[in-house]
Design a protein around this motif. Sequence first.
Motif, mmCIF file in Angstrom:
data_model
loop_
_atom_site.group_PDB
_atom_site.id
_atom_site.type_symbol
_atom_site.label_atom_id
_atom_site.label_comp_id
_atom_site.label_asym_id
_atom_site.label_seq_id
_atom_site.Cartn_x
_atom_site.Cartn_y
_atom_site.Cartn_z
ATOM 1 N N ASP A 72 3.336 12.628 -8.625
ATOM 2 C CA ASP A 72 4.366 12.041 -8.459
ATOM 3 C C ASP A 72 4.189 10.472 -8.776
ATOM 4 O O ASP A 72 4.979 9.449 -8.472
ATOM 5 N N LEU A 73 3.008 9.939 -9.127
ATOM 6 C CA LEU A 73 2.609 8.700 -9.362
ATOM 7 C C LEU A 73 3.460 8.012 -10.277
ATOM 8 O O LEU A 73 3.731 6.971 -10.008
ATOM 9 N N ASP A 74 3.944 8.455 -11.337
ATOM 10 C CA ASP A 74 4.769 7.883 -12.316
ATOM 11 C C ASP A 74 6.345 7.704 -11.774
ATOM 12 O O ASP A 74 6.820 6.709 -11.917
ATOM 13 N N HIS A 75 6.854 8.643 -10.760
ATOM 14 C CA HIS A 75 8.110 8.524 -10.184
ATOM 15 C C HIS A 75 7.944 7.544 -8.933
ATOM 16 O O HIS A 75 8.854 6.496 -9.085
ATOM 17 N N VAL A 76 6.874 7.104 -8.487
ATOM 18 C CA VAL A 76 6.825 6.213 -7.538
ATOM 19 C C VAL A 76 6.411 4.893 -8.037
ATOM 20 O O VAL A 76 7.215 3.942 -7.650
ATOM 21 N N ALA A 77 5.859 4.869 -9.197
ATOM 22 C CA ALA A 77 5.372 3.733 -9.784
ATOM 23 C C ALA A 77 6.685 2.891 -10.381
ATOM 24 O O ALA A 77 6.964 1.754 -10.306
ATOM 25 N N VAL B 234 1.007 -1.369 0.151
ATOM 26 C CA VAL B 234 0.031 0.124 0.003
ATOM 27 C C VAL B 234 0.965 1.263 0.019
ATOM 28 O O VAL B 234 1.802 1.224 0.894
ATOM 29 N N THR B 235 0.505 2.088 -1.188
ATOM 30 C CA THR B 235 1.704 3.194 -1.257
ATOM 31 C C THR B 235 0.986 4.511 -1.288
ATOM 32 O O THR B 235 -0.330 4.578 -1.735
ATOM 33 N N TYR B 236 1.261 5.323 -0.130
ATOM 34 C CA TYR B 236 0.417 6.704 0.193
ATOM 35 C C TYR B 236 1.229 7.761 -0.494
ATOM 36 O O TYR B 236 2.443 7.838 -0.246
ATOM 37 N N VAL B 237 0.654 8.526 -1.207
ATOM 38 C CA VAL B 237 1.304 9.749 -1.971
ATOM 39 C C VAL B 237 0.538 10.781 -1.544
ATOM 40 O O VAL B 237 -0.797 11.077 -1.376
ATOM 41 N N VAL B 238 1.513 12.282 -1.316
ATOM 42 C CA VAL B 238 0.749 13.254 -1.116
ATOM 43 C C VAL B 238 0.348 14.010 -2.409
ATOM 44 O O VAL B 238 -0.938 14.704 -2.233
ATOM 45 N N ARG C 68 6.888 12.624 0.908
ATOM 46 C CA ARG C 68 5.921 12.773 -0.043
ATOM 47 C C ARG C 68 5.382 11.389 -0.324
ATOM 48 O O ARG C 68 4.300 11.144 -1.075
ATOM 49 N N VAL C 69 5.918 10.258 0.036
ATOM 50 C CA VAL C 69 5.695 8.909 -0.235
ATOM 51 C C VAL C 69 5.596 8.054 1.199
ATOM 52 O O VAL C 69 6.722 8.296 2.016
ATOM 53 N N GLN C 70 4.865 7.191 1.450
ATOM 54 C CA GLN C 70 4.815 6.315 2.456
ATOM 55 C C GLN C 70 4.397 4.782 1.858
ATOM 56 O O GLN C 70 3.329 4.718 1.441
ATOM 57 N N ILE C 71 5.161 3.721 2.345
ATOM 58 C CA ILE C 71 4.812 2.556 1.907
ATOM 59 C C ILE C 71 4.649 1.426 2.828
ATOM 60 O O ILE C 71 5.619 1.550 3.709
ATOM 61 N N GLU C 72 3.795 0.765 2.971
ATOM 62 C CA GLU C 72 3.481 -0.244 3.837
ATOM 63 C C GLU C 72 3.460 -1.850 2.813
ATOM 64 O O GLU C 72 3.135 -1.713 1.817
ATOM 65 N N VAL C 73 4.033 -2.745 3.492
ATOM 66 C CA VAL C 73 3.964 -4.053 2.981
ATOM 67 C C VAL C 73 3.389 -5.293 3.716
ATOM 68 O O VAL C 73 3.759 -5.187 5.057
ATOM 69 N N THR C 74 3.102 -6.383 3.242
ATOM 70 C CA THR C 74 2.837 -7.613 3.929
ATOM 71 C C THR C 74 3.407 -8.473 3.058
ATOM 72 O O THR C 74 3.583 -8.467 1.871
ATOM 73 N N ALA C 75 4.083 -9.598 3.575
ATOM 74 C CA ALA C 75 5.042 -10.661 3.298
ATOM 75 C C ALA C 75 4.458 -11.944 3.558
ATOM 76 O O ALA C 75 3.925 -11.979 4.847
ATOM 77 N N VAL C 76 4.633 -12.875 2.818
ATOM 78 C CA VAL C 76 4.506 -14.261 3.454
ATOM 79 C C VAL C 76 5.736 -15.106 2.805
ATOM 80 O O VAL C 76 5.857 -14.990 1.648
ATOM 81 N N ILE C 77 6.317 -15.537 3.913
ATOM 82 C CA ILE C 77 7.766 -16.086 3.745
ATOM 83 C C ILE C 77 7.190 -17.623 2.953
ATOM 84 O O ILE C 77 6.606 -18.503 3.552
ATOM 85 N N SER C 78 7.890 -17.811 1.901
ATOM 86 C CA SER C 78 7.676 -19.189 1.195
ATOM 87 C C SER C 78 8.047 -20.445 2.227
ATOM 88 O O SER C 78 9.092 -20.393 2.740
ATOM 89 N N SER C 79 7.293 -21.268 1.833
ATOM 90 C CA SER C 79 7.407 -22.436 2.743
ATOM 91 C C SER C 79 8.768 -23.505 2.100
ATOM 92 O O SER C 79 9.002 -24.418 2.820
ATOM 93 N N GLN C 80 9.265 -22.832 0.859
ATOM 94 C CA GLN C 80 10.315 -23.677 0.303
ATOM 95 C C GLN C 80 11.696 -23.353 1.197
ATOM 96 O O GLN C 80 12.439 -24.147 1.164
ATOM 97 N N ARG C 81 11.533 -22.061 2.089
ATOM 98 C CA ARG C 81 12.666 -21.762 2.848
ATOM 99 C C ARG C 81 12.409 -22.256 4.283
ATOM 100 O O ARG C 81 13.191 -22.025 5.060
#
Length: 133
Positions: A78-83, A70-74, A111-124
């Motif tokens: 700035d969309l193209d730069h953040v993308a 989830v990316t928040y921009v003011v 100008r930008v804040q990013i949050e992430v969710t990850a799921v660690i691969s069961s292979q590792r």
Amino acid sequence: MKIGSGEPFEAVYGYSRAVRVENQVFVAGTTARAADLEASAYVQARSALAIIASALSEVGAHLDDVVRTVTYVVDLADLDHVARAHAKVFGATLPAASLVQVSGLSPPTARVQIEVTAVISSQRGVDPAQTAP
């Protein structure tokens, strides 16, 4: 497992940079730091993503484990730069992604804040020493 960023606001607000529960990792909204806050939205996004990569690493995850951003921009101008920054990091992973315009961020120069969710691969596998009770 919870890790901090070392930033003073973390204690004031009461949050962790990242929390790992079994094979899931949640990284809090992240902005650039220091001099990068005076730079372009692209540089700010790259800086935030580098901080996120470091937090993921601390809990045994990787950027390729990210399943959602989830990316928040003011400013939508700035969309193209953040993308471009997002695609450079996640172009092969292709997580589910949202981009939201907001009226402001903390700190005010962000100008930008990013949050992430990850799921660690069961292979590792999941290291029990790095999971929350």
